[in-house]
Write a protein that holds these residues in place. Structure first.
Motif, PDB file in Angstrom:
ATOM      1  N   THR A   1       0.832  -1.202   0.000  1.00  0.00           N
ATOM      2  CA  THR A   1       0.000   0.000   0.000  1.00  0.00           C
ATOM      3  C   THR A   1       0.866   1.251   0.000  1.00  0.00           C
ATOM      4  O   THR A   1       0.601   2.212  -0.737  1.00  0.00           O
TER       5      THR A   1
ATOM      6  N   ASP B   1       2.563   1.795  -3.433  1.00  0.00           N
ATOM      7  CA  ASP B   1       1.623   2.373  -4.387  1.00  0.00           C
ATOM      8  C   ASP B   1       1.358   3.840  -4.079  1.00  0.00           C
ATOM      9  O   ASP B   1       1.256   4.680  -4.995  1.00  0.00           O
ATOM     10  N   ASP B   2       1.248   4.158  -2.794  1.00  0.00           N
ATOM     11  CA  ASP B   2       0.971   5.528  -2.380  1.00  0.00           C
ATOM     12  C   ASP B   2       2.123   6.445  -2.780  1.00  0.00           C
ATOM     13  O   ASP B   2       1.915   7.514  -3.367  1.00  0.00           O
TER      14      ASP B   2
ATOM     15  N   ARG C   1       0.145   5.900  -7.205  1.00  0.00           N
ATOM     16  CA  ARG C   1      -0.927   5.042  -7.702  1.00  0.00           C
ATOM     17  C   ARG C   1      -2.133   5.040  -6.769  1.00  0.00           C
ATOM     18  O   ARG C   1      -3.096   4.304  -6.995  1.00  0.00           O
ATOM     19  N   GLY C   2      -2.057   5.854  -5.723  1.00  0.00           N
ATOM     20  CA  GLY C   2      -3.192   5.975  -4.813  1.00  0.00           C
ATOM     21  C   GLY C   2      -3.994   7.210  -5.157  1.00  0.00           C
ATOM     22  O   GLY C   2      -4.234   7.516  -6.328  1.00  0.00           O
ATOM     23  N   ASN C   3      -4.415   7.950  -4.130  1.00  0.00           N
ATOM     24  CA  ASN C   3      -5.215   9.145  -4.365  1.00  0.00           C
ATOM     25  C   ASN C   3      -4.373  10.407  -4.484  1.00  0.00           C
ATOM     26  O   ASN C   3      -4.872  11.456  -4.897  1.00  0.00           O
ATOM     27  N   GLY C   4      -3.097  10.319  -4.106  1.00  0.00           N
ATOM     28  CA  GLY C   4      -2.255  11.507  -4.101  1.00  0.00           C
ATOM     29  C   GLY C   4      -1.185  11.478  -5.176  1.00  0.00           C
ATOM     30  O   GLY C   4      -1.076  10.526  -5.947  1.00  0.00           O
TER      31      GLY C   4
END
Length: 203
Positions: free
Chosen positions: A59, A62-63, A67-70
């Motif tokens: 996670t 990806d962050d 690849r996350g929301n940011g």
């Protein structure tokens, strides 16, 4: 009467009763790591199962990669030698090197000079090996030498994941020499040629 002593291997209860997310705990540990740490060791550090830590690491990767929301971060979580550690992204190496090089230089302490000498003569060498030779903890000194650009991370040991360090061209420039071969023999400078310097391993 309650006992306030925390049992070995247990984690203290949060003061406000709020349990921090696993990703938050991992970030706190990752921020202070000097060398990559494996999943089992990370799981022990945060008191969580290995599968959960593996998922939390994925996670975070990806962050940080956006690849996350940011947005993508200027650092990344990288697996090296079977362990995980935070690194500056390769495309920012020049920026960081320029920033570090532009800082006002300060005189190196005696401890830093001794550690630098060990690394210069024994490279490639790990922090643990340097600490064994100097018989003291060298974590903060190695951070200082890295920040000054006098040493660099060469590679991670394939079995232990320990980072091996070596000197940089900046050290040669500061010493006014063209190569490490121009360094004087170390043994004559010691009482008995001990402390790991019986044979120079300059590369």
């Amino acid at each position: 009467m309650t006992d306030d002593v925390t049992e070995p291997g247990s984690l203290p209860e949060p003061v406000d009763g709020h349990e921090a997310p696993l990703t938050e705990k991992l970030e706190a540990i990752l921020l202070v790591l000097e060398e990559p740490l494996g999943l089992v060791a990370l799981a022990a550090a945060v008191g969580a199962p290995v599968p959960a830590v593996r998922q939390a690491i994925e996670t975070l990767v990806d962050d940080y990669d956006g690849r996350g929301n940011g947005p993508r971060r200027g650092f990344e979580l990288r697996e090296v030698g079977g362990g995980w550690r935070l690194y500056v992204r390769d495309d920012h190496d020049g920026l960081v090197a320029e920033f570090v090089g532009g800082q006002a230089p300060a005189r190196l302490s005696q401890a830093a000079l001794e550690t630098l000498a060990v690394i210069a003569y024994k490279q490639p060498v790990t922090r643990g090996q340097v600490a064994s030779i100097r018989a003291v903890n060298v974590d903060s000194v190695v951070r200082t030498l890295l920040a000054r650009g006098l040493i660099t991370e060469l590679f991670a040991d394939s079995e232990t994941g320990a980072i091996n360090y070596g000197t940089t061209d900046a050290l040669l420039q500061n010493l006014g020499i063209n190569s490490l071969d121009e360094l004087p023999p170390i043994s004559p400078l010691l009482d008995d040629g001990s402390n790991g310097f019986e044979e120079s391993s300059i590369r």
